[in-house]
Design an enzyme around this catalytic site. Structure first.
Site, PDB file in Angstrom:
ATOM      1  N   HIS A  37      41.966  45.712  89.774  1.00  0.00           N
ATOM      2  CA  HIS A  37      42.364  47.077  90.141  1.00  0.00           C
ATOM      3  C   HIS A  37      41.671  47.432  91.449  1.00  0.00           C
ATOM      4  O   HIS A  37      40.459  47.266  91.585  1.00  0.00           O
ATOM      5  CB  HIS A  37      41.953  48.074  89.061  1.00  0.00           C
ATOM      6  CG  HIS A  37      42.047  49.490  89.536  1.00  0.00           C
ATOM      7  ND1 HIS A  37      43.252  50.056  89.924  1.00  0.00           N
ATOM      8  CD2 HIS A  37      41.106  50.440  89.762  1.00  0.00           C
ATOM      9  CE1 HIS A  37      43.038  51.293  90.340  1.00  0.00           C
ATOM     10  NE2 HIS A  37      41.737  51.551  90.253  1.00  0.00           N
ATOM     11  N   HIS A  69      46.632  56.586  94.627  1.00  0.00           N
ATOM     12  CA  HIS A  69      45.418  55.995  94.073  1.00  0.00           C
ATOM     13  C   HIS A  69      45.233  54.544  94.524  1.00  0.00           C
ATOM     14  O   HIS A  69      44.324  54.244  95.281  1.00  0.00           O
ATOM     15  CB  HIS A  69      45.508  56.106  92.546  1.00  0.00           C
ATOM     16  CG  HIS A  69      44.361  55.538  91.793  1.00  0.00           C
ATOM     17  ND1 HIS A  69      44.208  55.727  90.444  1.00  0.00           N
ATOM     18  CD2 HIS A  69      43.315  54.766  92.170  1.00  0.00           C
ATOM     19  CE1 HIS A  69      43.115  55.121  90.028  1.00  0.00           C
ATOM     20  NE2 HIS A  69      42.558  54.524  91.064  1.00  0.00           N
ATOM     21  N   GLU A 100      37.354  53.610  84.678  1.00  0.00           N
ATOM     22  CA  GLU A 100      38.749  53.162  84.577  1.00  0.00           C
ATOM     23  C   GLU A 100      38.906  51.823  83.851  1.00  0.00           C
ATOM     24  O   GLU A 100      39.914  51.144  84.022  1.00  0.00           O
ATOM     25  CB  GLU A 100      39.354  53.048  85.982  1.00  0.00           C
ATOM     26  CG  GLU A 100      39.499  54.380  86.684  1.00  0.00           C
ATOM     27  CD  GLU A 100      40.448  54.272  87.851  1.00  0.00           C
ATOM     28  OE1 GLU A 100      41.608  54.707  87.707  1.00  0.00           O
ATOM     29  OE2 GLU A 100      40.045  53.741  88.904  1.00  0.00           O
ATOM     30  N   HIS A 159      41.916  49.920  95.416  1.00  0.00           N
ATOM     31  CA  HIS A 159      42.488  50.987  96.234  1.00  0.00           C
ATOM     32  C   HIS A 159      42.803  50.416  97.611  1.00  0.00           C
ATOM     33  O   HIS A 159      42.711  51.127  98.603  1.00  0.00           O
ATOM     34  CB  HIS A 159      41.507  52.158  96.341  1.00  0.00           C
ATOM     35  CG  HIS A 159      40.899  52.574  95.034  1.00  0.00           C
ATOM     36  ND1 HIS A 159      39.628  53.065  94.917  1.00  0.00           N
ATOM     37  CD2 HIS A 159      41.416  52.552  93.776  1.00  0.00           C
ATOM     38  CE1 HIS A 159      39.366  53.342  93.636  1.00  0.00           C
ATOM     39  NE2 HIS A 159      40.428  53.021  92.929  1.00  0.00           N
TER      40      HIS A 159
HETATM   41 MN    MN Z   1      40.814  53.384  90.798  1.00  0.00          MN
END
Ligand code: MN
Length: 261
Positions: free
Chosen positions: A120, A192, A101, A122
């Site tokens: 980034h 996500h 990603e 979760h």
């Molecule tokens: Mn991710």
């Protein structure tokens, strides 16, 4: 060019050839060290687990950024940091796996010259706000005043249709996510996680931590009754005041991540 090892190696793993003639990294050792520390802080503060990543724009070349090789953030050392161009092609991975990603980072840096660092994750309390249609994610506390007045939610089906794996695995998806982020500090990703940006590694880490804190507080408040959110004037003023206090948290989080307190 991009060999995704989905299936053979359990996913989330990608070996990509370095950009030919990309040269060596000119980023400062201090910045690389700061990024390694950021990885360990984000784990210690509960923002990332085995997954999630943090990057920083190179201080030597704004068209490049630094991001760990494919590994759990808590284990990242300066030797694990890889440099990428804004297409998210590695320059010095030397055969090491890179994050699937990484396009999140490259396309946000391309669209937002003001952004110096990207996280980034979760982080778990945030995820419900990306999937409950009636729950708008907003700042409920002064420490999270950097959040947009109404945090956008990225819907991957708008770009990929029903057949998608929810991951940002291409420049095209990175562009779509960066567009949804807009000029704000945070974008939720349906089913996500979320991505936050800052004008420094420390600011992005601070925002990632308090995005998760806000989610916990907001969810608890919504269970209790009608919620009062911070207004636009409060968001602006509190962000300015509290933004000057970030080093205090960083110093403490660093000590804690290093097991010194
Ligand atoms: Mn991710």
């Amino acid at each position: 060019m991009c060999t995704s090892a989905h299936g053979d190696f359990g996913g989330f793993f990608s070996v990509v050839a370095d950009k030919p003639g990309g040269g060596s990294s000119q980023a400062s050792a201090n910045l690389i060290e700061e990024l390694a520390i950021a990885n360990r802080i984000l784990f210690r503060e509960g923002v990332v687990d085995g997954f999630g990543h943090v990057s920083v724009r190179s201080d030597a070349d704004p068209s490049r950024y630094l991001l760990a090789r494919n590994m759990a953030p808590a284990l990242v050392t300066p030797d694990d940091i890889v440099e990428f161009d804004l297409d998210s092609q590695p320059l010095n991975a030397n055969g090491r796996g890179v994050y699937l990603e990484r396009f999140i980072h490259g396309e946000i840096y391309r669209r937002r010259p003001d952004v110096i660092a990207v996280v980034h994750s979760h982080s778990q309390a945030v995820v419900p706000f990306g999937i409950v249609k009636t729950a708008k994610f907003r700042a409920v506390c002064h420490m999270s005043s950097f959040l947009p007045i109404c945090t956008p939610v990225f819907e991957i089906r708008d770009s990929e249709g029903e057949e998608n794996d929810l991951l940002i695995t291409s420049n095209k998806l990175g562009v779509a996510l960066a567009e949804k982020l807009g000029d704000g500090s945070c974008v939720l990703m349906r089913g996500h996680g979320s991505t936050v940006v800052g004008s420094s590694v420390r600011e992005a880490v601070f925002r990632a931590v308090y995005t998760e804190v806000n989610a916990k507080l907001q969810a608890e408040a919504m269970r209790m009754g009608e919620v009062t959110y911070l207004g636009e004037g409060e968001l602006k003023k509190a962000t300015k005041t509290i933004g000057s206090q970030i080093n205090r948290a960083w110093d403490f989080w660093r000590m804690r991540a290093e097991g010194k307190i």
